[in-house]
Design an enzyme around this catalytic site. Structure first.
Site, PDB file in Angstrom:
ATOM      1  N   TYR A 120     -12.985  -1.888  12.465  1.00 55.35           N
ATOM      2  CA  TYR A 120     -13.378  -0.611  11.838  1.00 55.35           C
ATOM      3  C   TYR A 120     -14.744  -0.260  12.089  1.00 55.35           C
ATOM      4  O   TYR A 120     -15.014   0.853  12.043  1.00 55.35           O
ATOM      5  CB  TYR A 120     -13.190  -0.811  10.265  1.00 55.35           C
ATOM      6  CG  TYR A 120     -11.794  -0.585   9.895  1.00 55.35           C
ATOM      7  CD1 TYR A 120     -11.118   0.527   9.872  1.00 55.35           C
ATOM      8  CD2 TYR A 120     -10.889  -1.908   9.887  1.00 55.35           C
ATOM      9  CE1 TYR A 120      -9.822   0.542   9.337  1.00 55.35           C
ATOM     10  CE2 TYR A 120      -9.537  -1.598   9.502  1.00 55.35           C
ATOM     11  CZ  TYR A 120      -8.961  -0.557   9.436  1.00 55.35           C
ATOM     12  OH  TYR A 120      -7.532  -0.445   8.983  1.00 55.35           O
TER      13      TYR A 120
ATOM     14  N   GLN B  98       0.667  -1.269  -0.304  1.00 49.92           N
ATOM     15  CA  GLN B  98      -0.043   0.116  -0.008  1.00 49.92           C
ATOM     16  C   GLN B  98       0.983   1.460  -0.146  1.00 49.92           C
ATOM     17  O   GLN B  98       0.322   2.325  -0.141  1.00 49.92           O
ATOM     18  CB  GLN B  98      -0.957   0.043   1.146  1.00 49.92           C
ATOM     19  CG  GLN B  98      -1.932  -1.048   1.055  1.00 49.92           C
ATOM     20  CD  GLN B  98      -2.915  -1.103   2.242  1.00 49.92           C
ATOM     21  OE1 GLN B  98      -2.685  -1.619   3.205  1.00 49.92           O
ATOM     22  NE2 GLN B  98      -3.971  -0.271   2.028  1.00 49.92           N
TER      23      GLN B  98
ATOM     24  N   ASN C 115      -1.892 -10.629   8.487  1.00 51.59           N
ATOM     25  CA  ASN C 115      -2.908  -9.703   8.707  1.00 51.59           C
ATOM     26  C   ASN C 115      -4.012 -10.218   7.903  1.00 51.59           C
ATOM     27  O   ASN C 115      -4.165 -10.564   6.814  1.00 51.59           O
ATOM     28  CB  ASN C 115      -2.270  -8.544   7.808  1.00 51.59           C
ATOM     29  CG  ASN C 115      -3.541  -7.216   8.082  1.00 51.59           C
ATOM     30  OD1 ASN C 115      -3.674  -6.737   8.863  1.00 51.59           O
ATOM     31  ND2 ASN C 115      -4.128  -7.027   6.728  1.00 51.59           N
ATOM     32  N   GLU C 116      -5.274  -9.977   8.858  1.00 49.63           N
ATOM     33  CA  GLU C 116      -6.618 -10.449   8.313  1.00 49.63           C
ATOM     34  C   GLU C 116      -6.555 -11.527   7.336  1.00 49.63           C
ATOM     35  O   GLU C 116      -7.011 -11.495   6.315  1.00 49.63           O
ATOM     36  CB  GLU C 116      -6.992  -9.313   7.665  1.00 49.63           C
ATOM     37  CG  GLU C 116      -7.181  -7.989   8.571  1.00 49.63           C
ATOM     38  CD  GLU C 116      -7.970  -6.755   7.737  1.00 49.63           C
ATOM     39  OE1 GLU C 116      -8.023  -6.687   6.946  1.00 49.63           O
ATOM     40  OE2 GLU C 116      -8.145  -5.796   8.634  1.00 49.63           O
TER      41      GLU C 116
ATOM     42  N   HIS D 165       0.889  -9.435   4.497  1.00 51.43           N
ATOM     43  CA  HIS D 165      -0.250  -8.531   4.429  1.00 51.43           C
ATOM     44  C   HIS D 165      -0.444  -8.661   2.941  1.00 51.43           C
ATOM     45  O   HIS D 165      -0.617  -7.413   2.313  1.00 51.43           O
ATOM     46  CB  HIS D 165       0.073  -7.028   4.901  1.00 51.43           C
ATOM     47  CG  HIS D 165      -0.869  -6.212   5.100  1.00 51.43           C
ATOM     48  ND1 HIS D 165      -1.008  -5.387   6.261  1.00 51.43           N
ATOM     49  CD2 HIS D 165      -2.206  -5.915   4.526  1.00 51.43           C
ATOM     50  CE1 HIS D 165      -2.166  -4.944   6.287  1.00 51.43           C
ATOM     51  NE2 HIS D 165      -2.832  -4.869   5.284  1.00 51.43           N
TER      52      HIS D 165
ATOM     53  N   ARG E   6       3.873  -0.011  13.075  1.00 51.63           N
ATOM     54  CA  ARG E   6       3.741  -1.444  12.434  1.00 51.63           C
ATOM     55  C   ARG E   6       3.982  -1.472  10.872  1.00 51.63           C
ATOM     56  O   ARG E   6       2.846  -0.822  10.250  1.00 51.63           O
ATOM     57  CB  ARG E   6       2.446  -1.974  12.684  1.00 51.63           C
ATOM     58  CG  ARG E   6       1.659  -3.070  12.377  1.00 51.63           C
ATOM     59  CD  ARG E   6       0.432  -3.580  12.526  1.00 51.63           C
ATOM     60  NE  ARG E   6       0.012  -4.639  11.732  1.00 51.63           N
ATOM     61  CZ  ARG E   6      -1.145  -4.684  11.108  1.00 51.63           C
ATOM     62  NH1 ARG E   6      -2.037  -3.840  11.015  1.00 51.63           N
ATOM     63  NH2 ARG E   6      -1.172  -5.789  10.120  1.00 51.63           N
TER      64      ARG E   6
ATOM     65  N   TRP F 169      -6.278  -0.668  -1.852  1.00 51.03           N
ATOM     66  CA  TRP F 169      -6.578  -2.245  -2.702  1.00 51.03           C
ATOM     67  C   TRP F 169      -7.415  -1.858  -3.935  1.00 51.03           C
ATOM     68  O   TRP F 169      -7.364  -0.865  -4.427  1.00 51.03           O
ATOM     69  CB  TRP F 169      -7.137  -3.013  -1.728  1.00 51.03           C
ATOM     70  CG  TRP F 169      -6.248  -3.033  -0.440  1.00 51.03           C
ATOM     71  CD1 TRP F 169      -6.476  -2.784   0.902  1.00 51.03           C
ATOM     72  CD2 TRP F 169      -4.794  -3.933  -0.433  1.00 51.03           C
ATOM     73  NE1 TRP F 169      -5.283  -3.098   1.493  1.00 51.03           N
ATOM     74  CE2 TRP F 169      -4.506  -3.914   0.925  1.00 51.03           C
ATOM     75  CE3 TRP F 169      -4.038  -4.434  -1.502  1.00 51.03           C
ATOM     76  CZ2 TRP F 169      -3.226  -4.386   1.162  1.00 51.03           C
ATOM     77  CZ3 TRP F 169      -3.109  -4.907  -1.124  1.00 51.03           C
ATOM     78  CH2 TRP F 169      -2.553  -4.782   0.260  1.00 51.03           C
TER      79      TRP F 169
ATOM     80  N   ASN G  37      -8.023  -5.907  14.167  1.00 49.49           N
ATOM     81  CA  ASN G  37      -8.111  -4.786  13.629  1.00 49.49           C
ATOM     82  C   ASN G  37      -9.622  -4.521  13.612  1.00 49.49           C
ATOM     83  O   ASN G  37     -10.461  -5.443  12.996  1.00 49.49           O
ATOM     84  CB  ASN G  37      -7.702  -5.315  12.097  1.00 49.49           C
ATOM     85  CG  ASN G  37      -6.257  -5.408  11.887  1.00 49.49           C
ATOM     86  OD1 ASN G  37      -5.327  -5.255  12.761  1.00 49.49           O
ATOM     87  ND2 ASN G  37      -5.948  -5.667  10.662  1.00 49.49           N
TER      88      ASN G  37
ATOM     89  N   GLU H 299      -5.176  -2.324  14.063  1.00 53.23           N
ATOM     90  CA  GLU H 299      -5.654  -1.041  13.285  1.00 53.23           C
ATOM     91  C   GLU H 299      -7.024  -0.475  13.584  1.00 53.23           C
ATOM     92  O   GLU H 299      -7.887  -1.571  14.165  1.00 53.23           O
ATOM     93  CB  GLU H 299      -5.806  -1.945  11.856  1.00 53.23           C
ATOM     94  CG  GLU H 299      -4.666  -2.207  10.987  1.00 53.23           C
ATOM     95  CD  GLU H 299      -5.088  -2.866   9.660  1.00 53.23           C
ATOM     96  OE1 GLU H 299      -6.208  -2.566   9.163  1.00 53.23           O
ATOM     97  OE2 GLU H 299      -4.294  -3.500   9.101  1.00 53.23           O
TER      98      GLU H 299
END
Ligand code: PNW
Length: 458
Positions: free
Chosen positions: A295, A18, A164-165, A119, A75, A420, A293, A366
């Protein structure tokens, strides 16, 4: 301003694809995201991470800005194909050198590095030659890659996140096809998830057996939105619980209890792979802390068949497997991702984890929001982001007051970046990036975050 515990970790997060750009520099091999973004129609305006924030070239500037904000922990993720161009075998010295330089720069600035091993930017060769996360040997390759990272960086990096996720990589990569490698299936996600859990556990095993002397901690970062029962009916309460078990329990139950939630087994049957007794042993207990994480929040209601298929929103998972209908309150504020701002959901999510997994130490690896921002006299105003951080941190503070062991908070993200499939249209950063000139400017939220950190006396 509320006081957090003295040892609370204040940080910010990013990921390699990213922000780094330099997609083919210095011997880096291609990843599945390099290729996915080159397929017409896969990303907003055909945007890619080829240049992005050019962090690979500007990391010193970025560390200086972190220091200016007062961030105490950073991170970042390591690009597997920068370190191992084909995902296995040969190591790229220049890739190692880049992360080594970054880590030194962070330590010099008094910032604690947190390294994520994966990630989503899987080396392309592993996808083409070994079927990526649904291939049988992927956990061997991941363990070998992790070993290289611990060997080269573990003397200085004491906080590790394996994956990650995995939910996103499985559901969006192999179920809905919105993310690389862009496959669609109602069974592959569960195999991709299974192999990610095994890969995680293998890497942790390497770390504990071979690198215990480094004295660090290791875990995984799972994403989960809160699911609030739409009504008090037993059906809706059960639906919300089921949705959470399909979302977070899918990955957290195996590492805490050694197996998948019973409701997943019941509903998925043979589509959900089984762990052998040895694998259960390896997987159970394979985290030192709970990385979350988080949101947003949605209501969950009981649904069946067609209704549940219709209910599929972007972050619903494979809803037809769950029979859960998701919705939001029209009065809730929404970010430019269309994600609802519901800070109380964050506290309820922490309570759920605390209770289900026996009071683990939790790090919010996150939390953040995307908003359009604008420049006023050279400064970047982003009031929505300040409100978001203030309200979510207030709920974190309450959670700590309730005795939940929340140990740290990482803002997503340090800087605007490639979001993304949505490209550069969504801005999550504390630092604004002008993509024409690659210039960086601190946003109002960065000044606000700096003040929170300062007032907490760190
Ligand atoms: C996370 N969903 O992605 C990632 O870890 C970041 O790389 C990303 O930039 C950030 O959150 C914001 O999107 C997610 O569909 C992507 O539920 C999609 C979902 C959740 C998280």
């Amino acid at each position: 301003m509320k006081k957090f515990p003295e040892d609370f970790v204040w940080g910010a997060s990013t990921s390699a694809y990213q922000i780094e750009g330099a997609y083919n520099a210095d011997g880096k091999g291609p990843s599945i995201w390099d290729v996915f973004t080159s397929i017409p129609g896969k990303t907003n305006n055909g945007e890619t991470g080829q240049v992005s924030g050019s962090h690979y070239h500007k990391f010193k500037e970025d560390v200086a800005l972190m220091k200016e904000i007062g961030i105490k922990a950073y991170r970042f993720s390591i690009s597997w194909s920068r370190v191992m161009p084909t995902g296995k075998g040969e190591v790229n010295k220049k890739g190692i050198q880049f992360y080594s330089n970054l880590i030194d720069e962070l330590l010099d600035a008094g910032i604690t590095p947190w390294g994520t091993l994966f990630h989503w930017d899987l080396p392309l060769a592993l996808q083409l030659e070994n079927d990526g996360w649904i291939g049988a040997d992927i956990s061997d390759y991941f363990a070998a890659y992790a070993d290289v990272c611990f060997e080269h960086f573990g003397g200085r990096v004491k906080n590790w996140i394996t994956l990650n996720e995995p939910w996103v990589a499985a559901i969006l990569g192999y179920g809905l096809g919105h993310f690389a490698p862009g496959r669609t299936s109602n069974s592959e996600p569960y195999l991709a998830g299974h192999n990610q859990i095994l890969a995680h556990a293998r890497a942790v095993d390497v770390y504990r057996k071979k690198y215990a002397h480094q004295g660090g901690q290791i875990g995984m970062a799972n994403n989960c939105d809160w699911r609030e029962p739409l009504t008090d009916s037993p059906q809706d309460k059960a639906a919300a619980q089921r949705a959470l078990e399909f979302f977070l329990g899918w990955f957290a139950d195996p590492v805490y209890f050694g197996d998948y939630p019973a409701v997943m087994r019941e509903r998925l049957g043979e589509r959900l792979p089984e762990f052998t007794p040895e694998e259960k042993e390896l997987v159970k207990g394979s985290v030192d802390y709970f990385g979350l994480n988080h949101y947003t929040t949605m209501y969950a209601a009981e649904a069946t068949g067609a209704a549940s298929k219709q209910a599929a929103e972007s972050n619903a998972g494979l809803t037809e497997d769950q029979d859960v209908e998701l919705s939001v309150d029209e009065n809730w504020k929404r970010t430019t991702m269309n994600w609802a701002v519901a800070p109380w959901g964050c506290r309820k999510m922490l309570e759920w984890i605390d209770e289900r997994y026996g009071h683990p130490e939790i790090y919010l690896t996150e939390n953040g929001s995307s908003w359009d921002d604008w420049k006023v006299n050279g400064k970047v105003a982003d009031p929505g982001r300040i409100d978001f951080y203030r309200s979510y941190l207030e709920e974190c503070h309450k959670a700590i007051g309730q005795g939940i062991k929340l140990k740290g908070y990482f803002a997503w993200s340090l800087m605007d970046n490639f979001e993304w499939a949505l490209g550069y249209s969504k801005r999550f950063g504390l630092i604004h990036i002008d993509y024409q000139t690659l210039e960086r400017t601190l946003k109002d939220s960065a000044y606000w975050y700096a003040e929170v950190i300062r007032q907490n006396g760190v």
